[in-house]
Write a protein that holds these residues in place. Structure first.
Motif, PDB file in Angstrom:
ATOM      1  N   SER A  96     -52.129  61.038 -14.676  1.00  0.00           N
ATOM      2  CA  SER A  96     -53.367  60.249 -14.722  1.00  0.00           C
ATOM      3  C   SER A  96     -54.383  60.754 -13.700  1.00  0.00           C
ATOM      4  O   SER A  96     -55.551  60.942 -14.013  1.00  0.00           O
ATOM      5  CB  SER A  96     -53.076  58.766 -14.493  1.00  0.00           C
ATOM      6  N   SER A  97     -53.942  60.994 -12.486  1.00  0.00           N
ATOM      7  CA  SER A  97     -54.862  61.433 -11.427  1.00  0.00           C
ATOM      8  C   SER A  97     -55.101  62.938 -11.426  1.00  0.00           C
ATOM      9  O   SER A  97     -56.120  63.409 -10.929  1.00  0.00           O
ATOM     10  CB  SER A  97     -54.325  61.032 -10.055  1.00  0.00           C
TER      11      SER A  97
ATOM     12  N   ASN B 140     -60.427  67.027 -11.345  1.00  0.00           N
ATOM     13  CA  ASN B 140     -59.117  66.927 -10.682  1.00  0.00           C
ATOM     14  C   ASN B 140     -58.415  68.294 -10.682  1.00  0.00           C
ATOM     15  O   ASN B 140     -58.685  69.141 -11.533  1.00  0.00           O
ATOM     16  CB  ASN B 140     -58.258  65.830 -11.322  1.00  0.00           C
TER      17      ASN B 140
ATOM     18  N   ASN C 210     -62.153  59.789 -19.524  1.00  0.00           N
ATOM     19  CA  ASN C 210     -63.201  59.351 -18.598  1.00  0.00           C
ATOM     20  C   ASN C 210     -62.983  57.881 -18.233  1.00  0.00           C
ATOM     21  O   ASN C 210     -63.657  56.993 -18.741  1.00  0.00           O
ATOM     22  CB  ASN C 210     -64.578  59.556 -19.238  1.00  0.00           C
ATOM     23  N   SER C 211     -62.002  57.647 -17.372  1.00  0.00           N
ATOM     24  CA  SER C 211     -61.675  56.294 -16.942  1.00  0.00           C
ATOM     25  C   SER C 211     -60.963  56.363 -15.598  1.00  0.00           C
ATOM     26  O   SER C 211     -60.373  57.384 -15.257  1.00  0.00           O
ATOM     27  CB  SER C 211     -60.764  55.607 -17.965  1.00  0.00           C
ATOM     28  N   LYS C 212     -61.035  55.275 -14.873  1.00  0.00           N
ATOM     29  CA  LYS C 212     -60.300  55.155 -13.614  1.00  0.00           C
ATOM     30  C   LYS C 212     -59.203  54.096 -13.729  1.00  0.00           C
ATOM     31  O   LYS C 212     -58.603  53.702 -12.734  1.00  0.00           O
ATOM     32  CB  LYS C 212     -61.261  54.837 -12.476  1.00  0.00           C
TER      33      LYS C 212
ATOM     34  N   TYR D 298     -55.551  53.108 -14.978  1.00  0.00           N
ATOM     35  CA  TYR D 298     -54.291  53.706 -15.416  1.00  0.00           C
ATOM     36  C   TYR D 298     -53.923  53.306 -16.841  1.00  0.00           C
ATOM     37  O   TYR D 298     -53.538  54.147 -17.647  1.00  0.00           O
ATOM     38  CB  TYR D 298     -53.135  53.306 -14.482  1.00  0.00           C
TER      39      TYR D 298
ATOM     40  N   PHE E 286     -59.148  59.931 -14.406  1.00  0.00           N
ATOM     41  CA  PHE E 286     -59.834  59.774 -13.131  1.00  0.00           C
ATOM     42  C   PHE E 286     -60.932  60.825 -12.971  1.00  0.00           C
ATOM     43  O   PHE E 286     -61.827  60.877 -13.802  1.00  0.00           O
ATOM     44  CB  PHE E 286     -58.851  59.783 -11.954  1.00  0.00           C
ATOM     45  N   SER E 287     -60.855  61.671 -11.991  1.00  0.00           N
ATOM     46  CA  SER E 287     -61.926  62.626 -11.698  1.00  0.00           C
ATOM     47  C   SER E 287     -61.973  63.767 -12.715  1.00  0.00           C
ATOM     48  O   SER E 287     -60.941  64.373 -13.028  1.00  0.00           O
ATOM     49  CB  SER E 287     -61.732  63.220 -10.303  1.00  0.00           C
ATOM     50  N   LYS E 288     -63.172  64.061 -13.185  1.00  0.00           N
ATOM     51  CA  LYS E 288     -63.354  65.159 -14.145  1.00  0.00           C
ATOM     52  C   LYS E 288     -62.992  66.509 -13.519  1.00  0.00           C
ATOM     53  O   LYS E 288     -62.673  67.462 -14.218  1.00  0.00           O
ATOM     54  CB  LYS E 288     -64.808  65.177 -14.628  1.00  0.00           C
TER      55      LYS E 288
END
Length: 86
Positions: A12-13, A43, A56-58, A60, A39-41
């Protein structure tokens, strides 16, 4: 995995230490690497992948559910149809 294989790494992260180590091994062995992250585009895992699917979400639960849908779609593509007997 060996050269010619495909590896799919899910995080996820995109920052999990163990998956980043696995990605490094894939790159070293020239193994095609698909990543599923959120999370971050930008990462770290996404930067290492050959093909990257990013959510495109934060959240989980949102990221993991989208990943699940993508994985099921990949299975359908491998099988060759979207409807089949269980």
């Amino acid at each position: 995995a060996d050269k010619g294989d495909v590896v799919i790494i899910i995080s996820s992260s995109g920052k999990s230490k163990n998956v980043l180590e696995a990605a490094k091994i894939c790159k070293k062995k020239k193994i095609l690497l698909y990543t599923l992250t959120g999370f971050s585009k930008t990462n770290p895992l996404k930067k290492m992948g050959d093909i990257n699917l990013w959510v495109n979400s934060k959240a989980y639960n949102v990221i993991e559910n989208v990943h699940q849908m993508w994985l099921l779609s990949i299975v359908d593509r491998i099988i060759g149809k979207t409807e089949y007997l269980a």
